[in-house]
Write an enzyme that holds these catalytic residues in place. Structure first.
Site, PDB file in Angstrom:
ATOM      1  N   LYS A   1     -19.694 -19.277 -66.060  1.00  0.00           N
ATOM      2  CA  LYS A   1     -21.127 -19.170 -65.785  1.00  0.00           C
ATOM      3  C   LYS A   1     -21.698 -20.397 -65.073  1.00  0.00           C
ATOM      4  CE  LYS A   1     -22.477 -15.294 -68.231  1.00  0.00           C
ATOM      5  NZ  LYS A   1     -21.480 -15.044 -69.280  1.00  0.00           N
TER       6      LYS A   1
ATOM      7  N   GLU B   1     -32.925 -15.758 -68.788  1.00  0.00           N
ATOM      8  CA  GLU B   1     -32.840 -14.944 -69.997  1.00  0.00           C
ATOM      9  C   GLU B   1     -31.385 -14.929 -70.417  1.00  0.00           C
ATOM     10  OE1 GLU B   1     -30.575 -12.737 -67.878  1.00  0.00           O
ATOM     11  OE2 GLU B   1     -32.541 -12.993 -66.961  1.00  0.00           O
TER      12      GLU B   1
ATOM     13  N   SER C   1     -12.064 -15.727 -68.047  1.00  0.00           N
ATOM     14  CA  SER C   1     -13.434 -16.154 -67.742  1.00  0.00           C
ATOM     15  C   SER C   1     -14.002 -17.179 -68.706  1.00  0.00           C
ATOM     16  CB  SER C   1     -14.347 -14.930 -67.677  1.00  0.00           C
ATOM     17  OG  SER C   1     -14.232 -14.158 -68.853  1.00  0.00           O
TER      18      SER C   1
END
Ligand SMILES: *Cc1c(COP(=O)(O)O)cnc(C)c1O
Length: 419
Positions: free
Chosen positions: A114, A136, A403
């Site tokens: 991320k 969010e 990931s």
């Protein structure tokens, strides 16, 4: 709906036929943000000019050498890139077929891919002279990455999060607060991600001078393009690492698909390499295929509009968004990035599912074979690779996008521990 959205008076009429794409996959979206029939900007009129300003700014800096250099600096010095490509000898030997490699995105700062995207967006926010970030989060990973990026650039940051998610993900709430972010508690509806997105979009419309930092390859244009570009560092590195280590590209690339950012980042640099099989793995949840038991948007969904863009969506006949389930909070989303929808229709990427149980089994298999604890999200991709490898030749190799790391999932897995 903005004027831009009205381009699609009947979104279903322009759908491409599977395997017969009118549009070439792997290209940029058109000026209105459409990847074939998918994508676009379906937003309230107040936000249309804000998105157009954002798209113009992104197109301006997208190929700017200084911008790219600064992005690359933070990727390597703040987030330890390039991340390694690791050959799983123990695992591959026990499977007896194709060799499995892991792209170690779990070794990024904060333990997941991320941060690649939040660093790119925060640098754009800085160039746009934005002072305040809105984000969010569901599981909290994106919120934490956004809070870190905002701290790094001295910006104010508010993260919207459902009350139920705040309870389930209390350590991430603490991490965000530790880094100076405000966590805004959302008490509407189910009090989870969907309501948090609605609240964040509302806050953005009320303060268009803020920057909305979006966490996956979803949302209205230009987010799917921007997030894909920032995450493509994953696939570019894999390409280079495979050429250096093996002298050729992988036979298969596998990634899990929530909103689709780690998958599109891995796949994008390989779209035109037809010899490389690309596989996206959706969360099959309890495995029944029934509404409420999974979050496999492309497997069971239909085209529709959600959160500002047109793509596959899990919705009922009345257009209501369906409840979703996955053991992994990061895959629990009823929509999917528009570029994936096009790649599915074109048949360039295969989309399959892995169940909660298959993901948990893969989680333990990798942890024990290699001493690498994967995120439950990533364990979905791994589960599929484990099922493919034995039928393949031992000269072939599969790259799995790992990931994120699984430390965050340990409490959730307690019930699965053998006594
Ligand atoms: C958020 C998350 C995902 C799912 O998001 P995508 O946008 O589909 O990549 C997958 N893995 C990890 C570790 C995550 O944190």
């Amino acid at each position: 709906m903005s004027a831009v959205a009205s381009k699609l008076s009947d979104p279903l009429s322009s759908l491409s036929v599977p395997g017969q794409c009118a549009v070439l996959p792997g290209k940029d979206p058109d000026a209105q943000g459409f990847f074939g029939p998918y994508g676009g900007m379906f937003v309230p009129p107040a936000l249309a000019p804000v998105l157009e300003e954002l798209a113009a700014a992104y197109l301006k800096y997208r190929n700017d050498p200084e911008f790219l250099q600064e992005f690359s600096y933070y990727l390597s010095h703040y987030s330890c890139r390039p991340t390694p490509l690791f050959r799983c000898d123990n695992l591959s030997r026990s499977l007896g077929g194709a060799v499995i490699y892991l792209k170690r995105e779990d070794l990024n700062h904060l333990g997941a891919h991320k941060i690649n995207n939040t660093l790119g967006q925060i640098l754009l926010a800085k160039r746009m002279n934005k002072k305040r970030i809105i984000a969010e989060t569901g599981a909290g990973s994106h919120g934490v990455a956004a809070a870190a990026a905002a701290a790094l650039m001295n910006m104010e940051c508010t993260v919207y999060m459902g009350e139920e998610d705040m309870r389930r993900q209390a350590p991430n709430v603490q991490r965000m607060r530790m880094m100076g972010a405000t966590v805004a508690c959302v008490t509407d509806g189910q009090r989870t991600l969907k309501e948090a997105v609605d609240a964040a979009i509302g806050a953005w419309a009320a303060d268009p001078s803020s920057f909305y930092l979006l966490g996956s390859a979803v949302g209205p244009h230009p987010y799917p393009l921007m997030v894909r570009d920032f995450q493509s560092v994953i696939g570019k590195e894999i390409r280079q690492q495979c050429l250096e280590e093996k002298g050729r590209l992988p036979d298969v690339c596998v990634a899990c698909v929530g909103g689709g950012s780690n998958a599109i980042g891995m796949f994008h640099p390989f779209i035109e390499e037809s010899a490389v099989r690309l596989v996206g793995v959706e969360p099959g949840g309890r495995g029944s295929g029934k509404i409420g038991d999974h979050a496999a948007t492309m497997t069971y969904g239909v085209p529709g509009v959600v959160h500002g863009f047109n793509s596959y969506v899990l919705q009922d006949e009345k257009g209501e968004i369906c409840p979703v389930h996955s053991i992994s909070a990061g895959l629990d989303y009823p929509g999917v990035g528009p570029e994936h929808a096009l790649l599915k229709d074109c048949g360039r990427v295969e989309y399959v599912t892995a169940t909660d149980k298959e993901a948990v089994d893969a989680f333990f298999t990798l942890s024990r074979a290699e001493g690498v604890i994967p995120a439950l999200e990533s364990a979905h991709a791994l589960a599929h690779a484990l099922s493919m490898a034995p039928a393949m030749h031992k000269d072939q190799f599969i790259v799995v996008n790992l990931s994120g790391r699984g430390d965050k999932d340990l409490a959730q897995l307690e019930e699965y521990f053998p006594a």
